[in-house]
Design a protein around this motif. Structure first.
Motif, PDB file in Angstrom:
ATOM      1  N   GLU A  17       0.834  -1.191   0.000  1.00 26.75           N
ATOM      2  CA  GLU A  17       0.000   0.000   0.000  1.00 26.75           C
ATOM      3  C   GLU A  17       0.870   1.241   0.000  1.00 26.75           C
ATOM      4  O   GLU A  17       1.818   1.355   0.792  1.00 26.75           O
ATOM      5  CB  GLU A  17      -0.939   0.015   1.198  1.00 26.75           C
ATOM      6  N   LEU A  18       0.547   2.188  -0.878  1.00 27.27           N
ATOM      7  CA  LEU A  18       1.249   3.460  -0.982  1.00 27.27           C
ATOM      8  C   LEU A  18       0.255   4.571  -0.706  1.00 27.27           C
ATOM      9  O   LEU A  18      -0.689   4.778  -1.469  1.00 27.27           O
ATOM     10  CB  LEU A  18       1.865   3.625  -2.374  1.00 27.27           C
ATOM     11  N   LEU A  19       0.451   5.295   0.386  1.00 30.44           N
ATOM     12  CA  LEU A  19      -0.443   6.387   0.747  1.00 30.44           C
ATOM     13  C   LEU A  19      -0.121   7.612  -0.114  1.00 30.44           C
ATOM     14  O   LEU A  19       1.028   8.071  -0.153  1.00 30.44           O
ATOM     15  CB  LEU A  19      -0.292   6.720   2.232  1.00 30.44           C
ATOM     16  N   LEU A  20      -1.140   8.142  -0.792  1.00 33.64           N
ATOM     17  CA  LEU A  20      -0.962   9.295  -1.661  1.00 33.64           C
ATOM     18  C   LEU A  20      -1.287  10.608  -0.968  1.00 33.64           C
ATOM     19  O   LEU A  20      -0.754  11.659  -1.336  1.00 33.64           O
ATOM     20  CB  LEU A  20      -1.844   9.165  -2.914  1.00 33.64           C
ATOM     21  N   GLY A  21      -2.179  10.591  -0.001  1.00 35.22           N
ATOM     22  CA  GLY A  21      -2.568  11.811   0.682  1.00 35.22           C
ATOM     23  C   GLY A  21      -4.002  11.713   1.148  1.00 35.22           C
ATOM     24  O   GLY A  21      -4.600  10.632   1.174  1.00 35.22           O
ATOM     25  N   ALA A  22      -4.575  12.863   1.505  1.00 33.43           N
ATOM     26  CA  ALA A  22      -5.941  12.926   1.996  1.00 33.43           C
ATOM     27  C   ALA A  22      -6.651  14.117   1.374  1.00 33.43           C
ATOM     28  O   ALA A  22      -6.027  15.133   1.044  1.00 33.43           O
ATOM     29  CB  ALA A  22      -5.979  13.026   3.515  1.00 33.43           C
ATOM     30  N   VAL A  23      -7.966  13.986   1.224  1.00 27.19           N
ATOM     31  CA  VAL A  23      -8.792  15.034   0.625  1.00 27.19           C
ATOM     32  C   VAL A  23      -9.891  15.387   1.623  1.00 27.19           C
ATOM     33  O   VAL A  23     -10.708  14.524   1.971  1.00 27.19           O
ATOM     34  CB  VAL A  23      -9.411  14.567  -0.702  1.00 27.19           C
ATOM     35  N   PRO A  24      -9.932  16.635   2.101  1.00 29.54           N
ATOM     36  CA  PRO A  24     -11.030  17.040   2.992  1.00 29.54           C
ATOM     37  C   PRO A  24     -12.303  17.266   2.192  1.00 29.54           C
ATOM     38  O   PRO A  24     -12.380  18.170   1.359  1.00 29.54           O
ATOM     39  CB  PRO A  24     -10.511  18.331   3.620  1.00 29.54           C
ATOM     40  N   ALA A  25     -13.294  16.439   2.431  1.00 29.30           N
ATOM     41  CA  ALA A  25     -14.540  16.553   1.676  1.00 29.30           C
ATOM     42  C   ALA A  25     -15.612  15.720   2.359  1.00 29.30           C
ATOM     43  O   ALA A  25     -15.309  14.667   2.938  1.00 29.30           O
ATOM     44  CB  ALA A  25     -14.364  16.072   0.235  1.00 29.30           C
ATOM     45  N   PRO A  26     -16.883  16.165   2.311  1.00 28.58           N
ATOM     46  CA  PRO A  26     -17.972  15.345   2.862  1.00 28.58           C
ATOM     47  C   PRO A  26     -18.278  14.130   2.009  1.00 28.58           C
ATOM     48  O   PRO A  26     -18.741  13.107   2.505  1.00 28.58           O
ATOM     49  CB  PRO A  26     -19.151  16.315   2.906  1.00 28.58           C
ATOM     50  N   GLU A  27     -18.048  14.236   0.681  1.00 30.29           N
ATOM     51  CA  GLU A  27     -18.230  13.125  -0.261  1.00 30.29           C
ATOM     52  C   GLU A  27     -17.074  13.146  -1.243  1.00 30.29           C
ATOM     53  O   GLU A  27     -16.520  14.211  -1.543  1.00 30.29           O
ATOM     54  CB  GLU A  27     -19.543  13.245  -1.037  1.00 30.29           C
ATOM     55  N   LEU A  28     -16.724  11.978  -1.784  1.00 28.45           N
ATOM     56  CA  LEU A  28     -15.644  11.916  -2.769  1.00 28.45           C
ATOM     57  C   LEU A  28     -15.867  10.736  -3.714  1.00 28.45           C
ATOM     58  O   LEU A  28     -15.102   9.771  -3.733  1.00 28.45           O
ATOM     59  CB  LEU A  28     -14.281  11.790  -2.084  1.00 28.45           C
ATOM     60  N   PRO A  29     -16.905  10.772  -4.558  1.00 29.75           N
ATOM     61  CA  PRO A  29     -17.118   9.673  -5.513  1.00 29.75           C
ATOM     62  C   PRO A  29     -16.067   9.697  -6.615  1.00 29.75           C
ATOM     63  O   PRO A  29     -15.712  10.751  -7.149  1.00 29.75           O
ATOM     64  CB  PRO A  29     -18.518   9.966  -6.065  1.00 29.75           C
ATOM     65  N   LEU A  30     -15.569   8.523  -6.943  1.00 35.46           N
ATOM     66  CA  LEU A  30     -14.585   8.391  -8.019  1.00 35.46           C
ATOM     67  C   LEU A  30     -15.265   8.523  -9.375  1.00 35.46           C
ATOM     68  O   LEU A  30     -16.388   8.051  -9.575  1.00 35.46           O
ATOM     69  CB  LEU A  30     -13.877   7.045  -7.931  1.00 35.46           C
ATOM     70  N   LEU A  31     -14.557   9.143 -10.318  1.00 37.36           N
ATOM     71  CA  LEU A  31     -15.044   9.215 -11.692  1.00 37.36           C
ATOM     72  C   LEU A  31     -14.670   7.937 -12.439  1.00 37.36           C
ATOM     73  O   LEU A  31     -13.764   7.210 -12.025  1.00 37.36           O
ATOM     74  CB  LEU A  31     -14.453  10.437 -12.396  1.00 37.36           C
ATOM     75  N   PRO A  32     -15.347   7.637 -13.549  1.00 38.22           N
ATOM     76  CA  PRO A  32     -14.965   6.465 -14.347  1.00 38.22           C
ATOM     77  C   PRO A  32     -13.508   6.554 -14.781  1.00 38.22           C
ATOM     78  O   PRO A  32     -12.932   7.650 -14.847  1.00 38.22           O
ATOM     79  CB  PRO A  32     -15.923   6.540 -15.550  1.00 38.22           C
TER      80      PRO A  32
END
Length: 491
Positions: A103-118
């Motif tokens: 596992e390689l940690l890339l970082g974090a995103v502050p957000a209430p939702e974070l759906p991935l795009l296709p």
């Protein structure tokens, strides 16, 4: 290749996540699978689809995953995962490492939702949306210089996500703003410039479900006819959006998930694959704009939520999982009949009035045009969106689902019916409005008693330009297509 999209045609928004997501080139796939323990906990699983036989590799970590963790397979074999941690999302890359999982940690995103795009074309970048009440932030989670990066902030709440080209430059999003949902296009090479892509009327809710970069075929969902309908158009075309009757099932749901690749500049012959959920089971549906029917085929047992891949060789791959075979892919050779040729049309000179054009299985156009994405060269956002609406006549469906109506002969001599009998128009669902919304596309009214007994959209004739409007070449989206590019024939 065309990857899967998992949109329920009857759902109000595209929040449903696929059970299996396929990489951009079809080499890998990923999903959350359940353990056999009593708790039924979750773990990531990567499928390899490029070998002689598909096989799955578990990517288990030190603790079970939450069911809302999202996965995105990359073409290098790694899997992007987002996990909710308090008020933010941790972003990591998972990959097989001997008997365990790296596992390689890339970082974090502050957000209430974070759906991935296709998966983006190319298969090495990972994007996600962070929608809020009034704005949406587009994030590049993987592929940036240093961890997750903000790409742009878009006014309104955005959902969905459809790639419009093979380079990964143009991204279409469904944006809710001021109580209406319209599809916008984001130009990633111009700093995230945003412009309107799809607007059938001012008051309608218009969403883009699928797009094929080769042919330019677009599959949309809109309530412009008065209630939600599936329709189709062509990117950069002046033809109206059309709503085939065969894509309005009397019961159950119809979910598009893949388009046939390689149909260069031929949107009428480009086939679309659907997952049909009905009382009599789950079926595979195949439809083309040139045909006035939805063909039904048996679906494999354990088919994973409509996921699928249409290969360049013409095979449709349907992933499935059963107790006996937890990782399997059914390969189907879809029979496609010949496409009826389109009648040639006369070019219309500048200053002339464009008249109706006949297409196989389609009603005539009453002086209505569908502008392309752009009218004049310039940045995204200065042109006119797709417009106007024209539902298509009813059809006789084939396969196991058949409406119980008597055939009715069309009487309008202007429309050339096919050999198949035309079915009477079914009324809108209970509680649906009887009339359609009005707006920039003109006054649109569904008329079940039309002369040819088809569900058509009648509107006040509006002046049309003498020449078709196209997307500027610098966007790479101006695709001349048979009939759509040619000016309409004069009466």
């Amino acid at each position: 290749m065309t990857i899967c999209a998992t949109e329920d045609a009857t759902a109000p928004a595209r929040s449903h996540r696929a059970a299996l997501t396929i990489a951009a080139d079809g080499s890998y796939a990923a999903r959350l699978a359940r353990h056999d323990d009593a708790a039924g906990s979750w773990f990531p699983e990567r499928w390899t689809l490029s070998g002689p036989e598909p096989y799955a590799v578990p990517l288990q970590g030190t603790q079970p995953e939450e069911p809302d963790s999202a996965l995105l397979p990359l073409t290098d074999g790694r899997v992007l995962i987002t996990r909710r941690v308090a008020d933010r999302f941790a972003v990591s890359l998972l990959y097989p490492a001997g008997p365990g999982t790296g596992e390689l940690l890339l970082g974090a995103v502050p957000a209430p939702e974070l759906p991935l795009l296709p998966p983006a074309p190319g298969g090495t970048l990972g994007y996600a949306l962070a929608p809020e009440a009034r704005t949406t932030t587009l994030w590049l989670l993987h592929g940036g210089a240093d961890g997750p990066e903000r790409v742009t902030r878009i006014p309104g709440r955005c959902t969905g996500g459809v790639w419009l080209d093979r380079s990964g430059r143009l991204l279409a999003l469904d944006r809710e703003l001021d109580g209406r949902t319209k599809t916008v296009v984001v130009d990633l090479e111009r700093g995230g410039e945003t412009g309107l892509l799809l607007q059938i009327t001012d008051e309608s809710n218009d969403r883009l479900l699928l797009a094929d970069p080769d042919s330019g075929l677009l599959l949309v969902r809109s309530d412009a006819p008065g209630y939600d309908r599936l329709g189709w158009g062509v990117l950069g075309s002046s033809r109206p959006v059309r709503f085939p009757e065969c894509l309005r099932p009397a019961e159950g749901t119809l979910t598009p998930f893949a388009m046939q690749p390689g149909q260069m500049l031929a949107p009428e012959s480009c086939a679309v694959a659907f997952r049909r959920e009905a009382a009599n089971g789950t079926w595979l549906g195949i439809w083309r704009p040139s045909e006035r029917q939805l063909r039904h085929f048996p679906a494999p047992e354990g088919w994973l939520a409509g996921a699928g891949l249409w290969t360049a060789g013409g095979a449709l791959l349907l992933p499935y999982a059963t107790e006996a075979e937890p990782c399997g892919v059914a390969r189907m050779a879809v029979p496609l009949g010949p496409v009826e040729p389109v009648r040639p049309v006369r070019s219309v000179g500048r200053g002339e009035t464009a008249g109706p054009v006949e297409m196989p299985g389609l009603t005539e156009t009453a002086g209505m045009t569908m502008p392309g994405l752009m009218e004049t060269p310039g940045p995204v956002g200065q042109g006119q969106p797709l417009g106007s609406v024209e539902p298509v006549g009813s059809v006789e469906p084939v396969g196991p689902v058949r409406p119980a109506e008597a055939p009715v002969q069309p009487t309008d001599a202007r429309v050339r019916p096919t050999d198949a009998p035309v079915q009477p128009v079914q009324g809108p669902p209970s509680g649906a409005p009887s009339g359609a919304r009005s707006g920039s596309g003109g006054g649109i009214v569904l008329d079940a008693g039309d002369a040819d007994n088809r569900s058509t959209a009648s509107a006040q004739p509006q002046p049309t330009g003498a020449e078709p409007r196209h997307v500027p070449a610098h966007l790479g989206m101006c695709r001349p297509v048979p009939l759509q590019q040619a000016p309409q024939a004069a009466r």
